[in-house]
Design an enzyme around this catalytic site. Structure first.
Site, PDB file in Angstrom:
ATOM      1  N   SER A   1       0.828  -1.202   0.000  1.00  0.00           N
ATOM      2  CA  SER A   1       0.000   0.000   0.000  1.00  0.00           C
ATOM      3  C   SER A   1       0.865   1.255   0.000  1.00  0.00           C
ATOM      4  CB  SER A   1      -0.927  -0.002   1.207  1.00  0.00           C
ATOM      5  OG  SER A   1      -0.144  -0.095   2.383  1.00  0.00           O
ATOM      6  N   CYS A   2       2.093   1.128   0.497  1.00  0.00           N
ATOM      7  CA  CYS A   2       2.946   2.315   0.548  1.00  0.00           C
ATOM      8  C   CYS A   2       3.889   2.382  -0.644  1.00  0.00           C
ATOM      9  CB  CYS A   2       3.722   2.369   1.856  1.00  0.00           C
ATOM     10  SG  CYS A   2       4.851   0.991   2.070  1.00  0.00           S
ATOM     11  N   GLY A   3       3.583   1.588  -1.677  1.00  0.00           N
ATOM     12  CA  GLY A   3       4.403   1.702  -2.881  1.00  0.00           C
ATOM     13  C   GLY A   3       5.330   0.512  -3.066  1.00  0.00           C
TER      14      GLY A   3
END
Lengths: 272, 272
Positions: A113-115
């Site tokens: 979700s954070c890349g």
């Protein structure tokens, strides 16, 4: 040791040495593309050194998580081969599983979700549900130190070309089980794993995998996929290979030269 | 020379030397995935050493034939960067050309009517309409022999980690123009080419590209794409790199060590 056919090509070159110029014959490590098709669909093209192509295909499918065991392969063949011509196509038919090419990209396209990041890449491998490597396997440091010489003495093509990577499998006594060479380090590892598949030896829970050169993430994840408890290289591992080995409990050794090595993960398998 | 931030990671490891075990701090070459998106679409994820990421992206797009000149890039940025966090995403907006991801695969998926093979791979590169490298460029053998030492003395990260590849650009006098390091040899080359794009120096028709390790097809085609007339490596080239260099007229040098080297193609640029 005689290298497999097609793995070396001869050519005329010019040598310059301290001002003197002379024509010499040189042996080159062969490099040709190999296409792997699964159930008729092209899955990958890899630049490889011809030889042991079925092992390469089987090992690739396994270490990339496309198959989990040999029995999933219904049929596998070098395709379109004419007597006079090398083939650069392996066709694999898988038994039951509907095959999705997208699966292939999951390791590298792993994004959290954070890349996209190394952590997500490790998570993607963890999600494959690989078993942690055997914790009971132990290898003596003196035996480790003997492995590089055993590889050198058996590296048939490298001696002639100076241009190939090697991957080799040893047991805890340091006996060489198999050695494969390729212009691509990852291909050499896949060939070794593909050999093990064919021999019914997976998971490789009682083996040491040694690779020439560096130990990066891609190599470490292939070793992990095959259940290898101890992976060693003559040079340095990368940061992400070390993180992966630590998170999944594989022993990772670097700079294995002479009477010295560095343990990056899983010391208990060789230093206790 | 100080390596770029994030290209080295420190970690605690265990060293074994002749029976003595000690804890030491070690520097690891950083490895993290980098995603390159073009006009919003993911194009590739490469495992790279962080640092010079915009150069890497620009060089990749150029050497893989997605762009032909810098002016096609409308905008390029490291995306989603927070102050506390490394970013692993570069977003590129191309000006006019509708971008087709399929183009990317043309080199490796190149197949002729008789199947996939090295010859078809070379043909695919020829079809890109690359200009033949400058035939007037000449380099003195003594200058060539001095290049490896110039690389070594400037390789900041390798000294600490033992784990990085280098690619460097020199002029005919042997002056170092730029050096880049990366866990992936192809990334190091793309960073060098990306630097040259930013500097408005393409094509690199008056330069020597030197790479650590081996010179395979992928590296040779990247050099060719950038217009490099002379490519050298410290180790052996592959058969397909030699064929490519011969067909497209690039000078290819291997085993450049001490006062010796081997010329595989284009002798006239250094031996006449």
């Amino acid at each position: 040791m005689r290298p497999p056919a097609h793995s070396v090509e001869l050519t005329q070159v010019t040598e310059w040495e301290n001002g003197a110029v002379r024509a010499v014959q040189d042996s080159l490590a062969a490099e040709e593309p190999l296409e792997i098709r699964v159930n008729g669909a092209p899955v990958t093209v890899t630049m490889r050194t011809p030889g042991h192509d079925l092992e390469l295909a089987a090992g690739f499918l396994f270490t990339e998580g496309i198959i989990e065991e040999n029995s999933e392969i219904y049929n596998m063949r070098v395709a379109g081969q004419e007597a006079s011509k090398k083939s650069n196509l392996v066709e694999v038919d898988l038994k039951s599983r509907p095959f999705a090419v997208e699966n292939l990209q999951r390791n590298f396209f792993a994004a959290s979700s954070c890349g996209i990041c190394g952590k997500a890449s490790i998570e993607a491998i963890r999600r494959r549900g690989l078993l942690p490597p055997d914790r009971e396997f132990h290898v003596d440091p003196r035996i480790l130190c003997g492995l590089p010489e055993k590889i050198r003495s058996r590296q048939a093509v490298f001696d002639r070309t100076g241009g190939l990577h090697a991957a080799a499998l040893f047991n805890a006594m340091g006996d060489l089980l198999v050695l494969r060479e390729d212009i691509g380090r990852h291909n050499a590892v896949d060939k070794v794993v593909g050999w093990a598949i064919g021999e019914g030896r997976l998971p490789l829970s009682r083996s040491i995998l040694m690779v020439s050169g560096r130990g990066g993430f891609e190599i470490a994840q292939k070793a992990m996929a095959a259940g290898v408890p101890v992976m060693a290289s003559v040079s340095a591992p990368s940061s992400l290979a070390v993180k992966l080995a630590r998170e999944l409990g594989m022993t990772l050794i670097g700079f294995l030269r002479g009477e010295r090595f560095v343990v990056y993960s899983g010391e208990f398998r060789c230093l206790s």
